[in-house]
Design a protein around this motif. Structure first.
Motif, short mmCIF file in Angstrom:
data_model
loop_
_atom_site.label_atom_id
_atom_site.label_comp_id
_atom_site.label_asym_id
_atom_site.label_seq_id
_atom_site.Cartn_x
_atom_site.Cartn_y
_atom_site.Cartn_z
N ILE A 190 44.16 -42.05 -31.02
CA ILE A 190 43.78 -42.95 -32.11
C ILE A 190 43.74 -42.21 -33.44
CG2 ILE A 190 41.88 -44.37 -33.04
CD1 ILE A 190 43.27 -45.74 -30.73
N LEU A 207 47.29 -41.60 -34.64
CA LEU A 207 47.91 -42.84 -35.12
C LEU A 207 47.33 -43.27 -36.46
CD1 LEU A 207 48.07 -44.83 -31.76
CD2 LEU A 207 50.01 -43.91 -33.04
N LYS A 208 46.08 -42.94 -36.69
CA LYS A 208 45.43 -43.29 -37.96
C LYS A 208 46.19 -42.65 -39.13
CE LYS A 208 41.77 -45.04 -40.12
NZ LYS A 208 41.53 -46.49 -40.16
N GLU A 233 49.26 -44.66 -40.03
CA GLU A 233 49.01 -46.08 -40.33
C GLU A 233 49.70 -46.55 -41.61
OE1 GLU A 233 45.16 -49.05 -40.03
OE2 GLU A 233 44.85 -46.94 -40.48
N TYR A 253 54.38 -48.14 -32.09
CA TYR A 253 53.10 -47.74 -32.69
C TYR A 253 51.97 -48.66 -32.17
CZ TYR A 253 49.42 -47.51 -36.26
OH TYR A 253 48.21 -47.40 -36.89
N TYR A 254 52.19 -49.98 -32.25
CA TYR A 254 51.15 -50.93 -31.82
C TYR A 254 50.92 -50.87 -30.30
CZ TYR A 254 51.13 -52.95 -36.50
OH TYR A 254 51.01 -53.12 -37.85
N LYS A 265 48.88 -47.71 -29.66
CA LYS A 265 47.53 -47.94 -30.18
C LYS A 265 46.75 -48.87 -29.24
CE LYS A 265 45.06 -49.52 -34.30
NZ LYS A 265 45.18 -50.14 -35.64
N SER A 296 46.09 -55.39 -31.48
CA SER A 296 47.27 -54.53 -31.60
C SER A 296 48.43 -55.07 -30.76
CB SER A 296 46.91 -53.11 -31.15
OG SER A 296 47.91 -52.20 -31.52
#
Length: 423
Positions: free
Chosen positions: A41, A44-45, A48, A62-63, A66, A90
């Motif tokens: 997480i 991935l942040k 974003e 990506y989604y 996530k 997501s």
């Protein structure tokens, strides 16, 4: 010439950002596979802000990663409700994205995960309500509804749970949405006893239930009608509106409901209850008469009229309705229980007077007379409580009330026998 170099430099910057983003998604996948969902997480942040300009396939990936990371956190009991909802959000973005692009790579897996999340949200909501965390349960049930708006029963349970939490601001828009959907919840339940667990299992159709009986895994099939919940929905909607001082809105809500569902007698009862709340007794009595004309032999309707009359401090009418409900349905447990509770209300003024008496000969004589009256009240409710207990021996309210009566009358043998069945 300079402008060409600027364009070239911009292209290089975008290209570098794209590669960086790809690396971040891959790194997040690796972190997740190694069991570090929180690390995934965090990675991935950082990506974003870049994902908006990425290719559709990379955005979908990506989604997907996530969603998987958030679901993993929820499965590890880390902010379960919040992470389940975020994971579903997501996955939904992923499905919408792939639907728009026409390239479906992760949608099937995402849809399966959403179905899993819905089940987990419902189970978590049940656990919340059992722990008296009604507000948390209502939020999870509403989130489950948002995942599958066709499954409107979750919206109904979310609203009911919010009411249990006395969170009327949350419940109101839910009830308004149920009204807009004209939700009733009316249907048929198909159940059978599971031979292995001894518990009762529900089935979607009679044929599914009958197949389980034929296979020998279940027994004792039951088919029961599920009554309309419209009366309860509009009653709660109206009561919340009344509480907020929106009396005319409450009256309009029920009037609209009755126009849409002219044959639903429970709505007449709800409207009667509203006029009772606003102390318009003439309209209340008129509506009660209308309800009885529509369904003179509806035991549930007549029982509810008893409840409304009891709430209106009209015990004579309440007793009449409870007895009528029992006459129509001799196995109406709640009618026996409410009738007993109604008659037990006569004990309070007797006790109040007994407590005020002194020790003079006159007072002692009056005390003995009042004691005899009190005992007669208790003796009068025993037949109703015993019948209710016979019909529903696992009902704790019935057992406790009957036990209290036995103790008050010093019926030691009966109290001992009853207590043995309660352990």
């Amino acid at each position: 010439m300079k402008s060409k170099y600027v364009i070239l430099a911009s292209a290089l910057l975008i290209s570098v950002a794209t590669f960086a983003q790809k690396d971040q998604i891959k790194n997040a996948e690796k972190a997740l596979k190694s069991g570090d969902a929180q690390g995934a997480i965090t990675i991935l942040k950082d990506a974003e802000n870049l994902v908006v300009n990425a290719k559709d396939v990379e955005q979908a990936q990506y989604y997907f990663v996530k969603g998987n990371a958030l679901l993993d956190l929820a499965n590890k009991s880390i902010e379960t409700g919040k992470n389940l909802s975020l994971a579903a959000e997501s996955y939904k973005k992923l499905i919408d994205l792939e639907k728009e692009s026409g390239k479906q790579k992760y949608s099937t897996q995402a849809a399966a995960s959403i179905a899993e999340i819905k089940g987990k949200l419902i189970n978590a909501a049940i656990a919340d309500t059992q722990a008296n965390k009604h507000s948390d349960g209502a939020k999870k049930l509403y989130d489950a509804y948002l995942l599958d708006r066709k499954d409107t029963i979750n919206l109904y349970y979310a609203a009911s749970t919010a009411v249990n939490a006395q969170d009327y601001d949350t419940a109101l828009p839910m009830y308004e949405e149920l009204k807009k959907l004209n939700y009733s919840g009316k249907g048929t339940s198909y159940t059978a006893t599971n031979k292995a667990s001894g518990g009762e299992d529900g089935f979607n159709t009679a044929s599914e239930r009958d197949l389980a009986i034929k296979l020998g895994t279940h027994e004792k099939p039951k088919t029961e009608a599920i009554p309309s919940k419209r009366g309860e929905i509009y009653k709660n909607l109206a009561l919340i509106l009344v509480q907020k001082g929106r009396i005319e809105d409450a009256k309009k809500a029920i009037a609209d409901a009755r126009k849409t569902n002219p044959d639903d007698a429970s709505l007449i009862l709800t409207e009667a209850n509203l006029y009772l709340e606003t102390k318009d007794f003439d309209t209340y009595k008129k509506l009660v008469g209308e309800a009885l004309q529509k369904e003179p032999n509806n035991a549930d309707l007549i029982f509810n009229l008893g409840v409304i009359s009891a709430n209106a401090k009209n015990p004579a009418d309440a007793e009449k309705y409870y007895l009528k409900a029992i006459e129509i349905n001799p196995n109406y447990t709640n009618a026996y229980l409410n009738l007993a509770a109604l008659k037990l209300e006569a004990e309070k003024p007797i006790i109040d007077e007994m407590n005020k008496l002194g020790t003079s000969a006159k007072d002692m004589k009056r005390y003995d007379a009042l004691k005899a009256q009190r005992e007669n009240v208790f003796k009068g409710v025993i037949p109703y409580l015993k019948k209710a207990h016979d019909l529903d021996p696992k009902n704790e309210d019935v057992s406790k009330t009957l036990l209290g009566v036995y103790k008050a009358l010093e019926m030691t043998a009966e109290a001992k026998a009853l207590k043995a069945t309660m352990n």
